[in-house]
Design an enzyme around this catalytic site. Structure first.
Site: not given
Ligand code: BES
Ligand code: ZN
Length: 882
Positions: A268-269, A272, A304-305, A308, A327
């Site tokens: 999703g995102a 960084n 969310h991002e 972080h 997470e």
């Molecule tokens: N850090 C993650 C993105 C990520 C996940 C990168 C796995 C590499 C491998 C990010 O903070 C995240 O958790 N994104 C979620 C959305 C969030 C609202 C739960 C996503 O990408 O689904």
């Molecule tokens: Zn996350």
């Protein structure tokens, strides 16, 4: 591939790094097929390593072009470089500078990990182990360094050059058509938070003044022409920044915060540092292109991002076993943000529905694992509902047990004590133990024991003694590798509801205090006796879903209807209706399978009728009350020998019966809510649309002509995507001319917009008819479809596996075969997406024997395939393990 890595990786094998990196200077010269990366690492031995340690740097598919140590080329006999590793056996045991030159091909990077191209844009994705695909590095989160990044590129091809931190220099490269930018991030960070972006991007800018009065520049970069669709993301960002200051006392720390939206993204995102990179699906929104649900998701993911920045970036994870430290905690924070910004009850119900649909299912199957796993083969496969959603529940339980003030003190201590560190779960929980004086030793089982605890609660009223006794017993089911379990600490929020709907006072006969209505269960079985209970109460248990458990209680249908109408806890009002409907659907599924008639139940219809007549309910909540458990919910409750066709039939019959019996009030609400005010995405307006569309959907479930016509009319006249999609979704379940007309019209209208065409793919994949599989197969050849884009794959194929229980689980097994064929085709290109798609088969063991055998055969076909990626191999091995 990472064949040289020693796998599996075990938590107990953790050792501190032998070498630390103080600074990283990256010099990246962008080129479509040959990007040169020069990395200079200031390395120093990590004091505590006793023996002289070799320097071992991670790599993945790298080729070394040059290597110097303190400026002098390193003789080739002093190092070994393979695609997966750079080893210097006898480095000087003192600080030194190592300069590594690699050349990478971003255009050939179809895995979308490391440096890759999304369209013409260069971008990176480094979590979890992508940085090693850019340069050799100790690619582990406990190595934190200060990064300076110089990017150079053709001015025409990449006018925008971005990296983490603040811009410190930029200009033309004299005598060439190239230019450069230098970015410096003063905060030490692990390599997984590194990012760079280069390309032609438009930008929307705003400002934010922090609580201490600093001005921060906010920028969202998107494809040219999409600027107008950034307003909601920008607004969400500013609200998230303010909320984190108010609720957690957390202020942003750089002068600039950037978000870049790209079209090709595995997740999703990504958070960084100072440069979040987003799947454009979670940035772009306008009333005409995005639904209310999209607006809600964008707000949550932007938040969310951003969150972080403190929970993940300022304090990161010691190792990937601690993933839930960032997470789970950050999901908890984004859920709280949404609850404060919108309706707390509605958000909670949504979160619990998600938890049950994904995490409970995971916990009940072969991929079950603890919130903090102890072993992994491929870390990418542990970004799961358990780590995320159950991880968030565990944080919420700490808050429930300690109370809000103590919880905030614990968070403050965590930020103060561990800022700048790579921390562990133990360190996190210790902060709450320290501020509260509580022993959280038994509570730690939530991190180490997999499986959803099951609680059986039995209540008995003693009129003579004016006491109410609640007996509770807990068990935790066996999960892979964990045959027997210890009892858990379960914070059970309860109320005893009197006939007038008010809570009776909660006083334990033994004089123990009950804080905030929460019983803390700690034993396999225990009893609580309440005194001075003047009337037989109706127990309201696990209020607000205070613990992520399965609860079985001896509550009659009459009492459930009473709770649905009167409980002061909104979550349990909703839960009461769900429980009523689930009981009925379980009975009816069994009846249909046995060739008997489904039971007609006036009780549920009465309860729903009362909901529709309750003028005090907020519309979004009413809409949730009217939404019957889904087919997957019913399958999960049945838990074994599942027949998806019978479930579908039982549910369809019930929806039709509800629509028939309540047609009057449903039409009334539909008309009442047909406002002409201009569209606004706010939660209250979205709630009214949700209710109106829930009414429409129930009416259309009857297939009555007036309801179908109403849906067709709403489709045509809608002035926003929410209402248009809702109508189309309702129509898509009905094999009528209106359906194909609307589907054709939808594609014609939005053919130019891939994110909207994705909605069109998903809708068609969800049609519960035998023709759907062929339709989905045909759509894979559609000009708008591409196997290289993760959003397309998710919209069409993943949607088929996840939201079409009936056709994915076709009795002939063709649904499984199709998904497995896709996994095998995709695996060499993008293993992460392939492995996630394969996870959709994880519940195969609960199926009735014929389907179970077909699903197993399909999985075995994957297991037998040659040269599987580590990602897909790991999923298939665990899915099939005995
Ligand atoms: N850090 C993650 C993105 C990520 C996940 C990168 C796995 C590499 C491998 C990010 O903070 C995240 O958790 N994104 C979620 C959305 C969030 C609202 C739960 C996503 O990408 O689904
Ligand atoms: Zn996350």
């Amino acid at each position: 591939m990472r064949t040289e890595e020693a796998r599996p990786v075990r938590l107990e094998d953790y050792r501190p790094p032998d070498w630390l990196v103080e600074t990283v200077e990256l010099d990246v010269s962008l080129d479509p097929t040959a990007t040169r990366v020069r990395a200079t690492l200031a390395l120093k031995p990590n004091g505590n390593g006793a023996a002289p340690a070799p320097l071992v740097l991670d790599g993945d598919a790298l080729t070394l072009a040059a290597l110097t140590l303190d400026g002098a080329p390193l003789p080739s006999e002093q190092y070994v470089a393979t695609p997966g590793r750079l080893t210097i056996a006898q480095p000087p045991q003192r600080p030194f500078r190592l300069t590594i030159e690699t050349v990478v091909d971003p255009s050939a990077n179809t895995q979308l990990s490391g440096l890759y191209r999304s369209g013409a844009i260069y971008c990176t994705q480094c979590e979890a182990e992508g940085f090693r695909r850019i340069t050799y590095f100790p690619d582990r989160p406990d190595v934190m360094a200060v990064y300076t990044t110089r990017i150079e590129a053709e001015k025409d091809a990449a006018p925008v050059l971005l990296a983490n931190g603040n811009l410190v220099d930029s200009g033309d490269v004299p005598g060439t058509s190239r230019h450069f930018a230098v970015w410096h991030d003063p905060f030490p960070k692990p390599s997984y938070l590194f990012a760079l972006v280069g390309g032609t991007l438009a930008c929307v800018e705003d400002r934010f003044r922090t609580m201490s009065g600093r001005d921060v520049t906010l920028r969202i970069y998107v494809e040219r022409g999409k600027e107008a669709r950034c307003a909601h993301a920008m607004d969400s960002l500013k609200r998230a920044m303010r909320w984190d200051e108010t609720v957690f006392g957390r202020e942003y720390d750089l002068d600039i915060f950037m978000i870049v939206a790209v079209s090709d993204f595995n997740m999703g995102a990504m958070e960084n540092k100072g440069l979040n990179i987003f799947n454009d699906k979670y940035v772009l929104a306008s009333p005409e292109t995005a639904t209310d649900v999209d607006f809600d998701r964008i707000e949550a993911i932007i938040a969310h991002e951003y969150f972080h920045n403190w929970t993940g970036n300022r304090i990161t994870c010691r190792d990937w076993f601690q993933l839930c430290l960032k997470e789970g905690l950050t999901v908890f924070r984004d859920q709280e943000f949404s609850a404060d910004e919108r309706s707390r009850a509605v958000e909670r119900i949504g979160d619990v529905r998600g938890l049950r649909a994904h995490q409970f299912v995971e916990d009940a199957g072969p991929l079950a694992h603890p919130v903090r796993p102890r072993l992994y083969h491929e870390i990418n496969n542990f970004y799961t509902a358990t780590v995320y959603e159950k991880g968030a529940e565990v944080v919420r339980m700490i808050k429930t047990l300690l109370g809000p003030e103590s919880f905030r003190k614990g968070m403050d201590l965590y930020f103060a004590r561990h800022d700048g560190q790579a921390a562990t779960i133990e360190q996190f929980v210790q902060c709450f133990a320290d501020v509260s004086g509580r022993d959280l030793g038994q509570f730690m089982l939530w991190y180490s024991q997999a499986g959803t605890p099951e609680i059986v609660a039995t209540g008995n009223y003693d009129a003579r003694g004016r006491t109410y006794r609640l007996d509770v017993a807990q068990t935790v089911p066996a999960t892979p590798g964990q045959p027997s379990k210890e009892p858990m600490v379960i914070p059970l929020a309860i109320g005893l509801v009197g006939r007038d709907g008010r809570d009776l006072p909660l006083e334990l006969a033994d004089g123990r205090a009950i804080e905030r209505g929460v019983l803390a269960l700690t034993k396999p079985a225990e009893s609580f006796v309440f005194r001075d209970v003047g009337e037989p109460p109706v127990p309201s248990l696990n209020r607000g879903f205070s613990a992520p458990i399965k609860l079985v209680a001896n509550i009659s249908a009459d009492d459930l209807r009473f709770l649905a109408a009167r409980d002061s806890d909104a979550f349990n009002r909703w839960q009461a209706v769900q429980t009523l409907a689930t009981r009925l659907l379980l009975d009816n599924t069994a009846a249909l399978r046995a060739g008997r008639q489904a039971r007609k139940d006036a009780g549920l219809i009465d309860a729903l009728g009362a909901v529709l007549a309750d003028g005090a309910l907020e519309p979004a909540f009413m809409a949730l009350m009217l939404t019957l458990p889904g087919e997957a919910d019913i399958a999960r409750e049945i838990g074994r020998d599942v027949d998806p066709d019978a479930i579908f039939a039982a549910r369809a019959a019930l929806r039709s019966a509800v629509g028939e019996a309540l047609a009057g009030p449903l039409f009334d609400h539909y008309r009442r809510l047909s406002e002409s005010a201009p569209y606004s995405p706010d939660a209250a307006s979205a709630g009214r649309r949700a209710l109106r569309n829930a009414c429409l959907d129930l009416l259309a479930a009857t297939r009555r002509a007036d309801a179908v016509a109403l849906a067709a009319r709403q489709y045509r006249s809608a002035d926003n995507m929410t209402d248009r999609m809702a109508a189309l979704s309702t129509l898509s379940f009905i094999d009528a001319p209106e359906r194909s007309a609307a589907l054709d019209d939808f594609y014609a209208r939005y053919a130019d917009d891939p994110l909207i065409v994705d909605k069109w793919f998903s809708l068609q994949a969800a049609i519960p008819e035998p023709a759907t599989l062929d339709r989905v197969k045909a759509l894979t050849a559609h000009s708008a479809f591409s196997f290289s884009n993760p959003n397309r794959v998710r919209a069409l194929i993943h949607a088929f596996a996840l939201s079409n229980q009936k056709e994915f689980n076709r009795a002939d097994g063709a649904g499984y075969d199709f998904v497995v064929d896709t996994v095998l085709a995709l695996d060499p290109k993008n293993p992460q997406v392939a492995a996630r798609l394969l996870s959709s088969l994880k519940s195969w063991r609960v199926l009735e024997p014929a389907r179970r055998a077909l699903a197993e055969k399909a999985l075995q076909r994957v297991a037998a395939a040659s040269s599987l990626s580590p990602d897909t191999a790991d999923i298939v091995q665990r899915a099939l393990a005995k």
